[in-house]
Write an enzyme that holds these catalytic residues in place. Structure first.
Site, PDB file in Angstrom:
ATOM      1  N   SER A  62       1.006  -1.154  -0.065  1.00 16.25           N
ATOM      2  CA  SER A  62      -0.056   0.030   0.043  1.00 16.25           C
ATOM      3  C   SER A  62       0.739   1.386  -0.037  1.00 16.25           C
ATOM      4  CB  SER A  62      -0.868   0.060   1.251  1.00 16.25           C
ATOM      5  OG  SER A  62      -1.771  -1.244   1.175  1.00 16.25           O
TER       6      SER A  62
HETATM    7  N1  SAM Z   1      -0.356  -5.427   4.311  1.00 12.82           N
HETATM    8  C1  SAM Z   1       0.355  -5.565   2.921  1.00 12.82           C
HETATM    9  C2  SAM Z   1       1.636  -4.863   2.948  1.00 12.82           C
HETATM   10  O1  SAM Z   1       1.961  -4.338   3.920  1.00 12.82           O
HETATM   11  O2  SAM Z   1       2.455  -5.167   2.141  1.00 12.82           O
HETATM   12  C3  SAM Z   1      -0.606  -5.155   1.735  1.00 12.82           C
HETATM   13  C4  SAM Z   1      -1.549  -6.173   1.478  1.00 12.82           C
HETATM   14  S1  SAM Z   1      -2.129  -6.596  -0.091  1.00 12.82           S
HETATM   15  C5  SAM Z   1      -2.769  -4.723  -0.293  1.00 12.82           C
HETATM   16  C6  SAM Z   1      -3.522  -7.524   0.169  1.00 12.82           C
HETATM   17  C7  SAM Z   1      -3.030  -9.022   0.678  1.00 12.82           C
HETATM   18  O3  SAM Z   1      -4.161  -9.550   1.287  1.00 12.82           O
HETATM   19  C8  SAM Z   1      -2.529  -9.641  -0.610  1.00 12.82           C
HETATM   20  O4  SAM Z   1      -1.157 -10.122  -0.440  1.00 12.82           O
HETATM   21  C9  SAM Z   1      -3.675 -10.895  -0.622  1.00 12.82           C
HETATM   22  O5  SAM Z   1      -2.989 -12.238  -1.168  1.00 12.82           O
HETATM   23  C10 SAM Z   1      -4.077 -10.913   0.749  1.00 12.82           C
HETATM   24  N2  SAM Z   1      -5.278 -11.648   0.996  1.00 12.82           N
HETATM   25  C11 SAM Z   1      -6.475 -11.562   0.359  1.00 12.82           C
HETATM   26  N3  SAM Z   1      -7.669 -12.400   0.844  1.00 12.82           N
HETATM   27  C12 SAM Z   1      -6.953 -12.886   2.024  1.00 12.82           C
HETATM   28  C13 SAM Z   1      -7.272 -13.776   2.898  1.00 12.82           C
HETATM   29  N4  SAM Z   1      -8.641 -14.175   2.989  1.00 12.82           N
HETATM   30  N5  SAM Z   1      -6.672 -14.261   3.858  1.00 12.82           N
HETATM   31  C14 SAM Z   1      -5.229 -13.547   4.083  1.00 12.82           C
HETATM   32  N6  SAM Z   1      -4.893 -12.848   3.098  1.00 12.82           N
HETATM   33  C15 SAM Z   1      -5.282 -12.347   2.057  1.00 12.82           C
END
Ligand code: SAM
Length: 217
Positions: A62
């Protein structure tokens, strides 16, 4: 001090403080975590710019300002137990740990969870537990949590996560559809949940049992 500390200082001053983030613990954490170690090599030069970046597997790290806003809304205190759903690069988890919180972070894509572990190791951060599974049901084994942070777009707040919040706990999440989401904060007091709205954001989807189904997004 590493070679990019001056860039972080600029980032904090002009992208974060200038837009109203005030919590000193959050500002200090954003100054200290080496964000360039959480982006792919090919984007390292842009690590401190005012936008999100791709991290592979269709996922993103992000924008720094959004990380700061979400962290401030969560307001982690030293020693708080925080659950993050959506580890991604591991950067947000590192910021929470730099605030003094104990962090458990869940990622559903195995290659991304491994990448986060590698990034955290390279940054010399060893006290974050990364789990690979669907995080929409949370992690009841270690509940209750003082804070829960969802860093992917949810259709609604997953009900199990509300149950895993401690009394006085905060949950922060982007809630909405594929076009736009609203950043919301839910504060639990006993059995009461108070919801606040904090403006529009745009995230990749939260895919899982209490999130979006793959084909819905
Ligand atoms: N917090 C992260 C960072 O600091 O880089 C950015 C997160 S990214 C915008 C969203 C993440 O959520 C992705 O890696 C995606 O694979 C994960 N995600 C989506 N659905 C999920 C779920 N049900 N459980 C765990 N992770 C999930």
């Amino acid at each position: 001090m590493d070679s990019r500390a001056a860039e972080r200082e600029e980032m904090v001053r002009w992208q974060i403080e200038a837009r109203g983030v005030k919590n000193p613990r959050v500002l200090q954490a954003m100054r200290s975590v080496p964000r360039h170690l959480f982006v792919p090599e090919s984007y390292a030069r842009e690590a401190y710019q005012d936008y999100p970046l791709p991290i592979g597997n269709g996922q993103t790290i992000s924008q720094p300002y959004i990380v700061a806003v979400m962290t401030e809304l969560l307001s982690p205190e030293r020693g708080d137990l925080i659950l993050e759903i959506g580890t991604g690069s591991g950067y947000q988890a590192a910021v929470l740990a730099a605030c003094g919180a104990q962090v458990i972070s869940i990622e559903r894509i195995q290659a991304v969870a491994r990448l986060a572990e590698e990034n955290l190791k390279n940054a010399g951060i060893h006290n974050i537990q990364v789990l690979c599974m669907d995080g929409t049901a949370g992690y009841p084994d270690k509940a209750p949590y003082n804070g829960i942070l969802i860093t992917a777009a949810a259709p609604r707040v997953p009900a199990p996560l509300l149950e895993e919040l401690a009394d006085g706990g905060r949950l922060v999440a982007p809630v909405g559809d594929q076009h736009i989401q609203e950043l919301i904060r839910v504060i639990r007091t006993g059995d009461e949940y108070h919801t606040e709205r904090h403006g529009a954001v745009r995230f990749v989807p939260l895919i899982g049992m209490y999130g979006w189904k793959n084909e819905e997004w």
